[in-house]
Design an enzyme around this catalytic site. Structure first.
Site, mmCIF file in Angstrom:
data_model
loop_
_atom_site.group_PDB
_atom_site.id
_atom_site.type_symbol
_atom_site.label_atom_id
_atom_site.label_comp_id
_atom_site.label_asym_id
_atom_site.label_seq_id
_atom_site.Cartn_x
_atom_site.Cartn_y
_atom_site.Cartn_z
ATOM 1 N N LYS A 279 -5.950 -10.636 38.942
ATOM 2 C CA LYS A 279 -6.795 -11.773 39.416
ATOM 3 C C LYS A 279 -8.474 -11.156 38.618
ATOM 4 O O LYS A 279 -8.342 -9.759 39.142
ATOM 5 C CB LYS A 279 -7.441 -11.869 40.851
ATOM 6 C CG LYS A 279 -7.644 -13.323 40.854
ATOM 7 C CD LYS A 279 -9.411 -13.670 39.957
ATOM 8 C CE LYS A 279 -10.574 -12.879 40.688
ATOM 9 N NZ LYS A 279 -11.313 -12.708 39.818
ATOM 10 N N GLU B 248 -10.705 1.783 43.640
ATOM 11 C CA GLU B 248 -11.228 2.624 42.991
ATOM 12 C C GLU B 248 -12.797 2.463 42.810
ATOM 13 O O GLU B 248 -13.076 0.776 42.556
ATOM 14 C CB GLU B 248 -10.863 2.871 41.002
ATOM 15 C CG GLU B 248 -11.788 3.687 40.692
ATOM 16 C CD GLU B 248 -13.114 3.022 39.342
ATOM 17 O OE1 GLU B 248 -14.173 3.438 39.971
ATOM 18 O OE2 GLU B 248 -12.792 2.518 38.610
ATOM 19 N N CYS C 254 -18.407 2.616 35.811
ATOM 20 C CA CYS C 254 -18.224 3.244 37.364
ATOM 21 C C CYS C 254 -18.659 5.379 37.171
ATOM 22 O O CYS C 254 -18.606 5.322 38.518
ATOM 23 C CB CYS C 254 -17.122 2.936 37.901
ATOM 24 S SG CYS C 254 -15.244 3.612 37.076
ATOM 25 N N GLU D 39 -25.619 3.688 43.473
ATOM 26 C CA GLU D 39 -25.058 2.871 42.248
ATOM 27 C C GLU D 39 -26.309 2.080 41.450
ATOM 28 O O GLU D 39 -25.678 0.922 42.277
ATOM 29 C CB GLU D 39 -23.560 2.833 42.285
ATOM 30 C CG GLU D 39 -23.248 2.366 40.932
ATOM 31 C CD GLU D 39 -21.166 1.640 41.229
ATOM 32 O OE1 GLU D 39 -20.680 2.600 40.079
ATOM 33 O OE2 GLU D 39 -20.992 1.007 41.009
HETATM 34 P P1 NDP Z 1 -17.612 -6.890 42.888
HETATM 35 O O1 NDP Z 1 -16.312 -5.418 43.745
HETATM 36 O O2 NDP Z 1 -17.546 -7.770 43.912
HETATM 37 O O3 NDP Z 1 -16.700 -7.493 41.848
HETATM 38 C C1 NDP Z 1 -15.036 -7.161 41.481
HETATM 39 C C2 NDP Z 1 -13.742 -7.405 41.495
HETATM 40 O O4 NDP Z 1 -13.249 -7.951 42.941
HETATM 41 C C3 NDP Z 1 -13.776 -8.866 41.085
HETATM 42 O O5 NDP Z 1 -13.085 -9.191 40.288
HETATM 43 C C4 NDP Z 1 -14.261 -9.639 41.395
HETATM 44 O O6 NDP Z 1 -13.782 -10.889 41.326
HETATM 45 C C5 NDP Z 1 -13.485 -9.413 42.814
HETATM 46 N N1 NDP Z 1 -13.668 -10.180 44.342
HETATM 47 C C6 NDP Z 1 -15.567 -10.409 44.436
HETATM 48 N N2 NDP Z 1 -15.145 -10.941 45.432
HETATM 49 C C7 NDP Z 1 -13.577 -10.272 46.101
HETATM 50 C C8 NDP Z 1 -12.969 -11.053 47.842
HETATM 51 N N3 NDP Z 1 -13.575 -11.050 48.145
HETATM 52 N N4 NDP Z 1 -11.806 -10.470 47.559
HETATM 53 C C9 NDP Z 1 -10.249 -10.432 46.224
HETATM 54 N N5 NDP Z 1 -11.507 -10.153 44.478
HETATM 55 C C10 NDP Z 1 -12.223 -10.213 44.907
HETATM 56 O O7 NDP Z 1 -18.308 -6.790 42.426
HETATM 57 P P2 NDP Z 1 -19.454 -7.287 41.650
HETATM 58 O O8 NDP Z 1 -18.804 -7.932 40.363
HETATM 59 O O9 NDP Z 1 -19.906 -8.689 42.600
HETATM 60 O O10 NDP Z 1 -20.450 -6.522 41.479
HETATM 61 C C11 NDP Z 1 -21.789 -5.388 42.013
HETATM 62 C C12 NDP Z 1 -21.442 -4.134 42.079
HETATM 63 O O11 NDP Z 1 -20.365 -3.825 41.818
HETATM 64 C C13 NDP Z 1 -22.254 -3.585 40.997
HETATM 65 O O12 NDP Z 1 -23.122 -3.572 40.518
HETATM 66 C C14 NDP Z 1 -21.110 -2.290 40.435
HETATM 67 O O13 NDP Z 1 -22.213 -1.117 41.223
HETATM 68 C C15 NDP Z 1 -20.026 -2.420 41.189
HETATM 69 N N6 NDP Z 1 -19.145 -2.208 40.281
HETATM 70 C C16 NDP Z 1 -18.480 -1.691 40.557
HETATM 71 C C17 NDP Z 1 -16.857 -1.284 39.144
HETATM 72 C C18 NDP Z 1 -16.332 -0.340 39.368
HETATM 73 O O14 NDP Z 1 -15.809 -0.003 38.298
HETATM 74 N N7 NDP Z 1 -16.169 0.671 39.819
HETATM 75 C C19 NDP Z 1 -16.988 -2.673 38.662
HETATM 76 C C20 NDP Z 1 -17.755 -3.695 39.092
HETATM 77 C C21 NDP Z 1 -18.854 -3.466 39.848
HETATM 78 P P3 NDP Z 1 -14.687 -12.250 40.554
HETATM 79 O O15 NDP Z 1 -15.932 -11.151 40.210
HETATM 80 O O16 NDP Z 1 -14.688 -13.052 39.729
HETATM 81 O O17 NDP Z 1 -16.036 -12.382 41.885
#
Ligand code: NDP
Length: 485
Positions: free
Chosen positions: A176, A251, A285, A384
């Site tokens: 996904k 992660e 990250c 972060e």
């Molecule tokens: P999320 O953790 O919400 O999103 C990451 C992934 O999880 C996306 O594919 C998202 O899908 C999916 N997701 C969201 N909600 C659910 C759920 N309930 N169940 C399963 N999967 C889910 O991060 P955000 O995009 O909202 O970003 C917010 C913050 O997270 C950023 O500002 C950053 O600090 C951190 N982040 C860290 C990352 C890393 O590399 N460690 C990567 C991205 C974000 P979809 O986007 O389609 O909702």
């Protein structure tokens, strides 16, 4: 066909034809649509993956031997390289990455596929000493069907390290991608089918995280789940997975320090420090988002970095500036709000870069910003941000630097810049994180190097051979054959 999922080697529409607009972060305009996947679509994808594995590891993918899995991954990796320019353009438009960043990501993806192609037939168990008359062996087996929730910041790299390792270990995958970065994943799935993977080995369902993502984590047919993203969502995913006894690798990001001692080689350190925070506009990250500098060099380091920050340009991805736009409006607003609170707190900005004059007003641009003298309990130090914001703090002693480095909720990566060998080793042992770089910094790099965090940065390891082991389960086989009397 971006409005179709990829299930059992075919593009299939979502059941109720709902779609999600795809927005170009460089101008804020809709340029495409993807399918809004539902729990029913996830179920179809899991069923396809189960069929590829078979109930008793007798499906077409489970019966593909390690050598042939390696050949398929290698062919797929070559196809990625042949399509590298187009994939990079797709990724840059979808995510706002600069073209050079997107191209590096695609090359890293090809390298993941190459690495795991070569590793497939090096994965083996052991024979163990036991009682006389027995032979005992361990066998590494795939978990079965693995789920992969991929974020928007490094879609193709994270796909490569996670899906590449899982397929190499013999699992079938359901992916996904983030709703803001699905186009490259669909493209890669098409290339996998062309490379000859059997139907169901790889499946992609697009959609929202709280719908399709949540359904994937909760599906009882998933036997292992990999998640990269925020701490809060990671907890939700792990809780949903735990309800059906499904192991998870999380992660979850970081607040990684770069520690510069008085004896550091600044000519080597400074360009790396800048790159470690502006890479992918800070949406990394493992970004080196904190800078701890020993007091003897603090003013010099801040002054030299300030000069470099003022020269940094943010602009449309296609014009390949230093920084592209942030990925979406939500992320843009989040970073702006954090900056507004920092200003309200009276924190000192040492320098700010520029947004190019021709950047469309509706794009999600954020200049690089350098803060100085920030207190340890500030949000800028503890949280972060996921933007191109570097926070400088002075320290006096090694012990003080270590305490500051370790005092955040996160523990992903750390960088240490010093010529003192004893100090290098002491800090490598005492920094609480998953990777330490001495006189270099590896944000985003290192296909071969195990990667993952401690504390709120998550658990489990991705990348390298370690990830491959994580995508297997160990079976012990004890054979009582007796002795010749
Ligand atoms: P999320 O953790 O919400 O999103 C990451 C992934 O999880 C996306 O594919 C998202 O899908 C999916 N997701 C969201 N909600 C659910 C759920 N309930 N169940 C399963 N999967 C889910 O991060 P955000 O995009 O909202 O970003 C917010 C913050 O997270 C950023 O500002 C950053 O600090 C951190 N982040 C860290 C990352 C890393 O590399 N460690 C990567 C991205 C974000 P979809 O986007 O389609 O909702």
């Amino acid at each position: 066909m971006p409005t179709h999922h990829f299930i059992a080697n075919r593009r299939q529409p979502t059941r109720d034809d709902q779609t999600i607009p795809v927005i170009d972060p460089s101008d804020g305009q809709v340029f495409d649509h993807i399918a809004r996947g539902t729990a029913a679509d996830i179920d179809r994808a899991v069923q396809a993956a189960c069929a590829a594995m078979g109930d008793s590891l007798d499906g077409p993918w489970a019966r593909t031997c390690a050598r042939d899995r390696g050949r398929l991954l290698a062919d797929w990796g070559r196809a990625v390289l042949e399509h590298a320019d187009e994939l990079a353009r797709v990724e840059a438009r979808d995510t706002g990455k600069t073209l050079h960043t997107a191209r590096n990501d695609v090359l890293a993806l090809a390298r993941y596929l190459e690495f795991y192609a070569g590793a497939c037939d090096k994965l083996h168990g052991d024979t163990l000493p036991y009682e006389t008359g027995y032979t005992v062996m361990t066998v590494r087996e795939p978990h079965g069907v693995t789920g992969h929730i991929i974020p928007w910041n490094y879609p193709v790299q994270i796909f490569g390290r996670s899906v590449g390792a899982s397929l190499a270990a013999g699992n079938a995958c359901v992916v996904k991608p983030a709703e803001d970065a699905s186009l490259s994943t669909l493209y890669l799935a098409d290339l996998a089918a062309q490379a000859g993977f059997p139907a169901g080995a790889l499946n992609v369902v697009t959609g929202y995280g709280h719908e399709a993502g949540a359904a994937l984590a909760a599906h009882p047919g998933i036997h292992h789940i990999s998640f990269t993203g925020s701490t809060v969502t990671g907890q939700r995913v792990a809780e949903a997975a735990a309800r059906h006894h499904c192991p998870a690798v999380l992660e979850l990001g970081g607040k990684s320090p770069q520690i510069v001692f008085d004896d550091a080689d600044l000519d080597a350190a400074l360009p790396v420090i800048v790159n470690a925070i502006i890479q992918n506009s800070g949406q990394t990250c493992s970004a080196g988002s904190r800078l701890l500098v020993q007091e003897g060099r603090y003013e010099a380091v801040v002054a030299q970095l300030a000069e470099r920050f003022r020269a940094l340009r943010a602009g449309p991805a296609a014009s390949d500036p230093d920084l592209g736009p942030l990925v979406n409006q939500k992320q843009h607003e989040r970073v702006r709000q954090i900056l507004a609170s920092a200003r309200a707190e009276g924190l000192t900005e040492a320098a700010r870069g520029q947004v190019l004059a021709d950047a469309p007003a509706a794009g999600y641009y954020q200049e690089a910003v350098l803060f100085r003298d920030v207190p340890q309990d500030s949000v800028l130090v503890q949280e972060e941000i996921f933007g191109p914001i570097l926070v400088a703090q002075p320290f006096r002693t090694e012990a003080e630097a270590l305490a500051m480095a370790n005092t955040t909720p996160y523990g992903l990566v750390a960088g240490v810049w010093t010529r003192d060998g004893g100090r290098q080793l002491r800090l490598a042992r005492q920094l609480r994180c998953g990777q330490v770089f001495i006189n270099n910094y590896g944000a985003g790099g290192g296909v071969e190097l195990p990667f993952g965090g401690v504390k709120s940065s998550g658990y489990g390891r991705e990348k390298g051979f370690e990830a491959l082991l994580g995508f297997t389960t160990l079976k012990t086989v004890a054979i009582r054959h007796g002795t010749i009397d």
